[in-house]
Design an enzyme around this catalytic site. Structure first.
Site, PDB file in Angstrom:
ATOM      1  N   ARG A 179       8.209  45.218 -70.092  1.00 42.96           N
ATOM      2  CA  ARG A 179       8.344  43.927 -69.697  1.00 42.96           C
ATOM      3  C   ARG A 179      10.004  43.455 -69.906  1.00 42.96           C
ATOM      4  O   ARG A 179      10.492  42.812 -68.993  1.00 42.96           O
ATOM      5  CB  ARG A 179       7.495  43.064 -70.595  1.00 42.96           C
ATOM      6  CG  ARG A 179       7.444  41.467 -70.264  1.00 42.96           C
ATOM      7  CD  ARG A 179       6.375  41.005 -70.803  1.00 42.96           C
ATOM      8  NE  ARG A 179       5.152  41.559 -71.050  1.00 42.96           N
ATOM      9  CZ  ARG A 179       3.847  41.398 -70.127  1.00 42.96           C
ATOM     10  NH1 ARG A 179       4.251  40.512 -69.238  1.00 42.96           N
ATOM     11  NH2 ARG A 179       3.028  42.393 -70.434  1.00 42.96           N
ATOM     12  N   TYR A 217       0.566  54.803 -70.942  1.00 42.37           N
ATOM     13  CA  TYR A 217       1.452  55.479 -69.695  1.00 42.37           C
ATOM     14  C   TYR A 217       2.844  55.374 -69.844  1.00 42.37           C
ATOM     15  O   TYR A 217       3.516  54.549 -70.830  1.00 42.37           O
ATOM     16  CB  TYR A 217       0.982  54.474 -68.444  1.00 42.37           C
ATOM     17  CG  TYR A 217       1.304  52.980 -68.579  1.00 42.37           C
ATOM     18  CD1 TYR A 217       2.444  52.370 -68.333  1.00 42.37           C
ATOM     19  CD2 TYR A 217       0.108  52.114 -69.025  1.00 42.37           C
ATOM     20  CE1 TYR A 217       2.862  51.033 -68.553  1.00 42.37           C
ATOM     21  CE2 TYR A 217       0.388  50.827 -69.375  1.00 42.37           C
ATOM     22  CZ  TYR A 217       1.604  50.409 -68.849  1.00 42.37           C
ATOM     23  OH  TYR A 217       1.672  48.831 -68.995  1.00 42.37           O
TER      24      TYR A 217
END
Length: 191
Positions: A62, A169
């Site tokens: 992010r 991931y």
């Protein structure tokens, strides 16, 4: 965080494509397993995403995505140390009032200030969002510490079970693994 090809194309249109490509990891799909047995439940192949949609699926940290987005903004437009106190809609603008006494008028306002959002309250009143019964935890792990086969075959694996899931991931050019876990619970933990 995962970004769809449509969102990537929108960022390409405002000349941020190279910046997000530099910090994004191209997701080749998702492989879902039964948490209890390890059995394959389903897979989502994104290897032809660019050919089909004109842009890839990306996964990001992010903060990296925010830095890439901020790189497209004139630094003189960013004002730190402002906490929104109230907002007032007018027919042609929005007036923003900040706790430090500053006031700004804008044609558009994007609210990204969380579940206790001042803008949300301005638009919808006291709707009091409620707890969904799903608690989520996140972690980052150095990829070199995790055997790569854990995330095979596509680098984005999810294990699902009754009332919970575990997703892992690659981000940061396969240097970091993002972990997201979710559990159904009535036990709320304050932020």
């Amino acid at each position: 965080m995962v970004m769809s090809p449509q969102a990537v194309k929108a960022l390409n249109a405002i000349n941020l494509g190279e910046k997000i490509a530099a910090v994004g990891h191209v997701s080749l799909g998702t492989f879902t397993r039964n948490m209890q047995s390890g059995e394959k439940l389903e897979s989502n192949d994104r290897s032809k995403t660019v050919a089909r949609y004109g842009a890839p699926h990306y996964t990001f940290h992010r903060a990296d995505l925010l830095d890439a987005l901020a790189a497209g903004i004139d630094a003189r437009s960013v004002h730190l140390g402002h906490r929104l106190a109230s907002a007032k809609e007018h027919s042609d603008r929005v007036t923003l009032n900040f706790e430090n006494g500053h006031q700004v008028e804008a044609e558009y306002v994007i609210g990204a200030d969380g579940v206790r959002s001042v803008l949300r309250k301005t638009l919808y009143g006291d709707d009091n969002p409620s707890y969904t019964g799903q608690m989520v935890w996140r972690a980052l792990l150095p990829a070199e510490k995790i055997p790569e086969e854990i995330l095979e075959p596509v680098g984005h694996t999810e294990w699902v079970g009754p009332g919970c899931h575990f997703r892992a991931y690659f981000i940061r050019q396969k240097k970091v693994i993002n972990i997201v876990t979710q559990q159904d619970t009535d036990q709320w933990v304050e932020e």
